[in-house]
Design a protein around this motif. Structure first.
Motif, short mmCIF file in Angstrom:
data_model
loop_
_atom_site.label_atom_id
_atom_site.label_comp_id
_atom_site.label_asym_id
_atom_site.label_seq_id
_atom_site.Cartn_x
_atom_site.Cartn_y
_atom_site.Cartn_z
N ILE A 196 37.70 53.83 23.96
CA ILE A 196 37.33 53.64 25.37
C ILE A 196 37.61 52.20 25.79
CG2 ILE A 196 35.41 53.65 27.03
CD1 ILE A 196 34.23 56.01 25.46
N MET A 199 40.83 51.39 27.78
CA MET A 199 41.09 52.08 29.04
C MET A 199 40.69 51.19 30.22
SD MET A 199 39.79 55.81 27.73
CE MET A 199 40.70 56.51 26.33
N LEU A 203 38.14 46.98 28.28
CA LEU A 203 36.72 46.99 28.62
C LEU A 203 35.95 46.40 27.43
CD1 LEU A 203 36.59 50.68 29.95
CD2 LEU A 203 36.43 48.63 31.37
N ALA A 206 29.90 45.15 27.08
CA ALA A 206 28.97 45.12 28.22
C ALA A 206 29.48 46.00 29.35
CB ALA A 206 28.78 43.68 28.70
N GLN A 207 30.77 45.99 29.56
CA GLN A 207 31.35 46.81 30.63
C GLN A 207 31.22 48.30 30.30
OE1 GLN A 207 35.06 44.78 30.47
NE2 GLN A 207 34.62 43.49 32.22
N MET A 208 31.28 48.63 29.03
CA MET A 208 31.15 50.04 28.64
C MET A 208 29.71 50.55 28.72
SD MET A 208 33.92 50.64 25.56
CE MET A 208 33.78 49.07 24.71
N ALA A 210 27.52 49.15 31.16
CA ALA A 210 26.97 48.48 32.34
C ALA A 210 26.01 49.35 33.14
CB ALA A 210 28.11 47.98 33.24
N ARG A 211 26.23 50.64 33.15
CA ARG A 211 25.39 51.52 33.97
C ARG A 211 24.85 52.67 33.12
NH1 ARG A 211 28.71 52.30 39.58
NH2 ARG A 211 27.36 54.13 39.62
N GLU A 213 24.92 55.81 33.54
CA GLU A 213 25.88 56.91 33.37
C GLU A 213 26.91 56.58 32.30
OE1 GLU A 213 24.67 55.27 36.29
OE2 GLU A 213 26.56 55.57 37.38
N HIS A 214 27.30 55.31 32.22
CA HIS A 214 28.26 54.92 31.18
C HIS A 214 27.62 55.13 29.81
CE1 HIS A 214 30.06 51.74 34.17
NE2 HIS A 214 30.00 52.95 34.68
N PHE A 217 27.43 58.71 28.72
CA PHE A 217 28.68 59.27 28.22
C PHE A 217 28.97 58.79 26.79
CE2 PHE A 217 33.34 58.96 27.67
CZ PHE A 217 33.60 60.31 27.63
N ILE A 218 28.78 57.50 26.57
CA ILE A 218 28.99 56.95 25.23
C ILE A 218 28.06 57.66 24.23
CG2 ILE A 218 28.72 54.88 23.81
CD1 ILE A 218 30.89 54.09 25.50
N LYS A 220 26.82 60.61 24.45
CA LYS A 220 27.28 61.98 24.24
C LYS A 220 28.40 62.00 23.19
CE LYS A 220 29.36 65.82 26.80
NZ LYS A 220 30.21 66.12 27.97
N ALA A 290 33.80 65.44 24.65
CA ALA A 290 33.93 64.06 25.11
C ALA A 290 34.96 63.32 24.26
CB ALA A 290 32.57 63.35 25.06
N MET B 199 44.09 54.62 33.77
CA MET B 199 43.62 54.28 32.42
C MET B 199 44.77 53.75 31.59
SD MET B 199 41.05 57.53 32.01
CE MET B 199 39.72 57.65 33.25
N GLY B 200 44.58 52.61 30.99
CA GLY B 200 45.65 52.05 30.18
C GLY B 200 46.65 51.33 31.06
N SER B 293 34.30 63.60 31.34
CA SER B 293 34.72 62.46 30.52
C SER B 293 35.60 61.52 31.33
CB SER B 293 35.48 62.96 29.29
OG SER B 293 34.66 63.81 28.50
N ALA B 296 33.43 59.63 33.78
CA ALA B 296 32.63 58.55 33.17
C ALA B 296 33.50 57.32 32.90
CB ALA B 296 31.99 59.05 31.86
N MET B 300 33.55 53.43 34.61
CA MET B 300 33.52 52.17 33.85
C MET B 300 34.60 51.22 34.36
SD MET B 300 33.08 53.28 29.88
CE MET B 300 31.91 54.57 29.42
N ILE B 301 35.78 51.79 34.60
CA ILE B 301 36.89 50.95 35.05
C ILE B 301 36.61 50.41 36.45
CG2 ILE B 301 39.34 50.98 35.68
CD1 ILE B 301 39.67 53.18 33.48
N LYS B 304 34.01 47.68 36.25
CA LYS B 304 34.53 46.43 35.70
C LYS B 304 34.99 45.48 36.80
CE LYS B 304 38.35 44.78 32.92
NZ LYS B 304 39.60 45.14 32.26
N MET B 307 32.27 43.39 38.23
CA MET B 307 31.48 42.52 37.38
C MET B 307 32.05 41.11 37.35
SD MET B 307 30.57 44.93 34.15
CE MET B 307 29.53 43.70 33.34
#
Lengths: 311, 311
Positions: A196, A199, A203, A206-208, A210-211, A213-214, A217-218, A220, A290, B199-200, B293, B296, B300-301, B304, B307
């Motif tokens: 992740i 992407m 990231l 902290a960005q992964m 940050a919220r 919902e993030h 998902f992680i 999960k 996921a 992404m990417g 997925s 989510a 994140m992106i 970012k 932030m």
């Protein structure tokens, strides 16, 4: 004790230096920095080992050049589809040689065990931030600890001896009689966070997270790894995910090793870290929606680097 | 016919110009290019409409400045959580004013229908590549066609009249009596391709379909949209996914609108295009693991960018 480090990049040089400091006769096989290392050895910069020069007993371009019998051959290459690890090891593995893998990933031992069925196989996970500078220069940033055990299980006298050498050099080396479960445990963090992190540019941790919902998902994705581990007979501690999330939050934001590889255009261990985890889960009948999604997107990103005309 | 285009960016200017060419009295509300447009109108560069200058009947900074009664108010803003579309429309919507939305996304009409229950609400999907150059400059690259219908269903005389004006200007405008199904159909492509494309770095359509595993994942996500559409009472044609994949492959590799927004640091319609689709599916009890997925990771992106200290 004769030790040969094969594919000695920064990781190999660091652990080789730690062993050499305790009197082991450490030689290295290294290709890219060969000339500099042959001439001057490694310039190790490390808060743990101290800044010092590590001069290997011998420096080779290939394992086939090494005529001395080795007690332990240590493989520290990346685990990539394009790297034939058996071929790298073959010339240096004698009758009584133990093989030590200090490598990332899940399910990385079986291929080696099948190729060298009569040899002792040790497997180790490294928790380390270390990189290369100029040729022969090794910059150790933090940590360095190892978990080490016999594959598929148990601890051997040689494993104990290696651990003692590492510990004497202040490198924490925890022995485990269940290294496969240790790899599953590491995969709980690595399999989601590493891919992740590549992407969306890159990231950081902290960005992964940050919220909420993030994090959901992680979590999960981490739970899918735990389910896959349990289905493969390696049940993990119930608080593992909570502890890993808390531990990640407790550290300053950082970039995963895969993010660093991505940024620098180096090959990424997507198969060893994520693909193997997805496959092991699916073989055991575990749904991994996921992680499969992350895997599919990570492969697109990896594929992009190989395509002409990509922006 | 008095027509007011609100939030006239490149999309609004293009369709406004098409209507004006057929004699409609088209005014615009535009903020960022106000001075240039007020002075010189729009410099339209278009292979379809021909290069020409479009001078609106009037140019306003806000809809509240417009005192004239409007037959149709056209909203062409992005659909973003931070944009209050009702407030943008309110000052210009009189008793007999029809509202036409030319906007992306799913489930974007209900909020407007509830705010203006007595007004005719038309909804339209645009298939167009058009961008802004210097202030007042509109660069139309390709396509331009519309699908247009009454919300929630049906076709009205005013819809027919607008379609006739567009067609007379060579802008294809297909009337539909089921614009909601048309939005679901567009979401089948948009909901996977748009967010995955950011992404990417940025992935173009060829990179997203480069390998069979990539296509399999995209198809899985598209199927989730089809399942969600069916569960919401909008069954889509069985060959839709095959046709969309074939159609995408038949075109030269291109970047989605979200990829272009991402590259240029503009807000992305993640909620309208993807979030709304995921929510509609989940409300109807449809499992959306692939799209969830993607959602989510897309968030994140997006996060970012907001932030501090992000690389």
């Amino acid at each position: 004790m004769n030790i040969l480090i094969i594919s000695a990049g920064a990781v190999g040089a660091f652990y080789g230096a730690a062993l050499a400091r305790q009197g082991a006769r450490v030689s290295v096989v290294c290709r890219s920095d060969y000339a500099a290392v042959k001439r001057d050895g490694y310039d190790i910069k490390s808060p743990l080992l101290g800044d010092h020069r590590f001069r290997p007993h011998a420096v080779y371009r290939e394992a086939a050049e090494c005529a001395e019998r080795q007690d332990v051959v240590v493989l520290t290459s990346k685990v990539l589809p394009g790297i034939d690890r058996v071929a790298l090891l073959r010339p240096a593995v004698g009758q009584d040689t133990a093989i030590l893998l200090i490598q990332n990933g899940l399910d990385i031992e079986q291929e080696i065990a099948e190729a060298f069925p009569a040899n002792e196989l040790l497997s180790s996970l490294a928790f380390i931030a270390v990189g290369r500078g100029a040729p022969g220069e090794v910059n150790h940033q933090s940590n360095g600890s190892l978990i080490l055990g016999r594959y598929p299980s148990g601890v051997t006298p040689r494993a104990e001896r290696l651990a003692a050498l590492f510990e004497a050099s202040k490198v924490s080396c925890k022995l485990t009689d269940d290294v496969v479960t240790a790899r599953w445990q590491k995969a709980v963090w690595n399999a989601p966070f590493n891919p992740i992190s590549i992407m969306g540019g890159v990231l950081d941790t902290a960005q992964m997270l940050a919220r909420p919902e993030h994090e959901a998902f992680i979590r999960k994705a981490m739970q899918e790894v735990c389910d896959a581990a349990a289905a493969n007979g390696h049940a993990l501690p119930p608080k593992l995910i909570d502890n890993m999330i808390a531990g990640t939050r407790a550290m300053p934001a950082y970039k995963t090793s895969m993010a660093l590889d991505y940024e620098q255009g180096r090959p990424m261990e997507i198969e060893a870290i994520l693909g193997a985890t997805v496959r092991a889960g699916k073989r055991a009948g575990v749904a991994m929606p996921a992680l499969e999604s992350v895997y599919a997107i990570a492969k697109m990103i990896e594929g992009k680097k190989r395509m002409p005309d990509s922006g």
